[in-house]
Design an enzyme around this catalytic site. Structure first.
Site, PDB file in Angstrom:
ATOM      1  N   GLU A 194      10.628  28.304   7.925  1.00  0.00           N
ATOM      2  CA  GLU A 194      10.079  28.904   6.773  1.00  0.00           C
ATOM      3  C   GLU A 194      10.694  28.350   5.259  1.00  0.00           C
ATOM      4  O   GLU A 194      11.445  28.564   4.662  1.00  0.00           O
ATOM      5  CB  GLU A 194      11.048  30.359   6.550  1.00  0.00           C
ATOM      6  CG  GLU A 194      10.665  31.347   7.803  1.00  0.00           C
ATOM      7  CD  GLU A 194      11.261  32.674   7.589  1.00  0.00           C
ATOM      8  OE1 GLU A 194      12.308  32.867   6.852  1.00  0.00           O
ATOM      9  OE2 GLU A 194      10.785  33.410   8.380  1.00  0.00           O
ATOM     10  N   GLU A 212       8.463  34.772  14.652  1.00  0.00           N
ATOM     11  CA  GLU A 212       9.222  35.759  14.694  1.00  0.00           C
ATOM     12  C   GLU A 212       8.489  36.763  14.072  1.00  0.00           C
ATOM     13  O   GLU A 212       7.655  37.015  13.326  1.00  0.00           O
ATOM     14  CB  GLU A 212      10.430  35.202  13.387  1.00  0.00           C
ATOM     15  CG  GLU A 212      11.453  34.356  13.754  1.00  0.00           C
ATOM     16  CD  GLU A 212      12.171  34.107  12.664  1.00  0.00           C
ATOM     17  OE1 GLU A 212      12.312  34.654  11.869  1.00  0.00           O
ATOM     18  OE2 GLU A 212      12.693  32.646  12.480  1.00  0.00           O
TER      19      GLU A 212
HETATM   20  C1  FCB Z   1      13.951  35.213   9.017  1.00  0.00           C
HETATM   21  C2  FCB Z   1      14.582  34.145   9.184  1.00  0.00           C
HETATM   22  C3  FCB Z   1      15.607  34.462  10.411  1.00  0.00           C
HETATM   23  C4  FCB Z   1      16.093  35.810  10.402  1.00  0.00           C
HETATM   24  C5  FCB Z   1      14.973  36.751   9.805  1.00  0.00           C
HETATM   25  C6  FCB Z   1      15.454  38.184   9.800  1.00  0.00           C
HETATM   26  O1  FCB Z   1      13.197  34.871   7.633  1.00  0.00           O
HETATM   27  O2  FCB Z   1      13.837  32.895   9.650  1.00  0.00           O
HETATM   28  O3  FCB Z   1      16.573  33.429  10.462  1.00  0.00           O
HETATM   29  O4  FCB Z   1      17.119  35.851   9.296  1.00  0.00           O
HETATM   30  O5  FCB Z   1      14.489  36.641   8.770  1.00  0.00           O
END
Ligand code: FCB
Length: 472
Positions: free
Chosen positions: A196, A381
């Site tokens: 990110e 994610e």
């Molecule tokens: C994302 C991050 C991860 C975690 C989630 C909830 O943005 O990559 O580390 O904190 O959010």
């Protein structure tokens, strides 16, 4: 930003609806016949990051976590520090047991630079051995490792030299990546260079809630550009160094970025709201997504800074699109605000414990949009802060349904990693938000893990894919 580029961006923002229309989920049982909808070898797993679970770390967050903002509020909302976290550094075997109970066949984790290279030029071979042992143990358990090389934290010695504000960090991170790829290459094929870049740049250098706590849009844009340059160099280092095809699928490496993509929904149909939502989308989502296809960094904030530059090694540097998806923001233009808008979630929307819009249709939209660019996609994610664990089952189910729907419509989705395996240290929020499929009792000496209701949902999905979860 020159006028021609501004006009081009403005035209694109107004004429292109950045997201295809949402699907209506739940009309059919999208989770039935998963095996026919998803490709063979589909990866179903969870994602974590070293700083959030390992415990015992010393990096650029360590002092920050104990500090406070000038107004007196603590840097970490609930006044916790990462500390021992889930103690996963010493409990990976337990974590692998949990992954097997889930029926997972993949696990995304990050290696901690500050552990491996605690001071400049030093190398902790013992720590490197342990990461290698993890990757091998995962593989032996039928779980494909995906390794992230940079997930938000920097060693102190890198931060002291300016961290992401220093061009030299690119060389340092490329050298680090080469070393890790050499060490782990025999066991790892799937690599994620940087987690990110857009979130890290925004929270560290605009909102100032991650270290180093600055608020300067120009710096943030330069940092984001630097991360894309670092990604290109890291990719090159990994591809050159890791030549072992660990899983025998014909590819020694597949490299990408975990890119945080959000839906920016104009609050109204007014041209100004659409224009600003379009600019936000271009800056936050599109610039990073398109970098590997254009070989250029095109990043700007109208009237403030503009970068438009070809970068060697960037073209073709994604072997896959990695998408971190958490939800949607409504965007109302507000030209007095530094981000030119107010972003919010309407009061009638279902939200997580952190107030994030629960919007599974958005995952479908994002997959349709970025899955049609010619690369395979992994959802690197997706998850929810849900203290009682009662909303997570439907969250997981509906988001997975959205993924299946996109796959049925031809999108080449190759994997889904749920955030997260365990409750963990949620950066500026501390330990209060609970993201784990397994709950962690942080007060217990053994950091006891217990299943939340969504474990069953995950197992159902795993079974649908022909995987065999171990008994709990
Ligand atoms: C994302 C991050 C991860 C975690 C989630 C909830 O943005 O990559 O580390 O904190 O959010």
């Amino acid at each position: 930003m020159n006028l021609a580029r501004l006009a081009r961006l403005g035209y694109a923002a107004l004429t292109r609806d950045p997201h295809p229309p949402p699907c209506v989920l739940g009309a059919e049982d999208a989770l039935s016949s998963l095996r026919s909808a998803l490709p063979a070898g589909f990866l179903l797993g969870t994602a974590t990051a070293s700083h959030q679970i390992e415990g015992g770390l010393d990096n650029d967050w360590t002092d920050w976590e104990r500090g406070a903002f000038s107004g007196g509020a603590p840097h970490i909302k609930d006044r916790t520090v990462s500390g021992a976290a889930c103690d996963s550094w010493n409990r990976i075997d337990e974590d692998i047991t949990l992954l097997r109970q889930l029926g997972a066949n993949a696990y995304r984790f990050s290696v901690e630079w500050s552990r491996l290279e605690p001071t400049e030029g030093a190398w902790n071979e013992e720590a490197a051995d342990r990461y290698l042992a993890w990757a091998l143990a995962l593989r032996a358990a039928g779980i494909e490792p995906m390794v992230t090389l940079h997930h938000f934290t920097l060693p102190r010695w890198v931060a002291t030299q300016g961290g992401w504000m220093n061009e030299r960090t690119i060389d340092l991170l490329a050298a680090f990546s080469r070393r890790v790829a050499k060490k782990l290459g025999s066991a790892v094929d799937l690599w994620c260079t940087i987690n990110e870049p857009n979130v890290l740049a925004t929270l560290s250098y605009v909102k100032g809630i991650f270290p180093p706590g600055l608020s300067d849009q120009r710096i943030a844009v330069r940092v984001m550009a630097r991360m894309l340059k670092a990604h290109a160099r890291m990719t090159e280092a990994i591809r050159e160094t890791d030549t072992t095809d660990a899983d025998g699928d014909g590819h020694a490496t597949r490299v990408g970025i975990a890119h945080h993509v959000r839906i920016f929904q104009p609050a109204t149909r007014s041209p100004l709201d659409r224009l600003i939502a379009g600019f936000t989308d271009q800056f936050f989502n599109e610039a990073i997504a398109s970098a590997s296809f254009t070989g250029r960094i095109e990043l700007g904030i109208p009237g403030i800074i503009d970068i438009d530059e070809a970068v060697p090694g960037l073209l073709g540097s994604y072997d896959y699109m990695g998408i971190n998806y958490y939800g949607r923001d409504h965007v109302r233009a507000d030209l007095r605000d530094p981000s030119l808008s107010k972003q919010y979630v309407p009061a009638d929307r279902p939200v997580s414990d952190l107030g994030w819009d629960i919007y599974p249709e958005g995952l479908y939209q994002v997959l349709k949009r970025y899955g049609s660019l010619g690369l395979p996609v992994y959802v690197t994610e997706n998850g929810i802060a849900d203290k009682d664990g009662n909303v997570r089952p439907s969250f997981l189910r509906s988001h997975f349904e959205a993924l299946v729907r996109a796959a049925r419509e031809g999108i080449d989705v190759r994997g889904y990693f749920h955030w997260s395996l365990l409750d963990n240290f949620e950066w500026a929020e501390g330990y209060e938000p609970r993201f784990g499929l397994f709950r962690v009792d942080f007060d217990s000496s053994d950091k006891r893990r217990t299943p939340t209701p969504a474990v069953e949902t995950f197992q159902d999905i795993a079974r649908g894919l022909g995987l065999r979860p171990d008994a709990l």
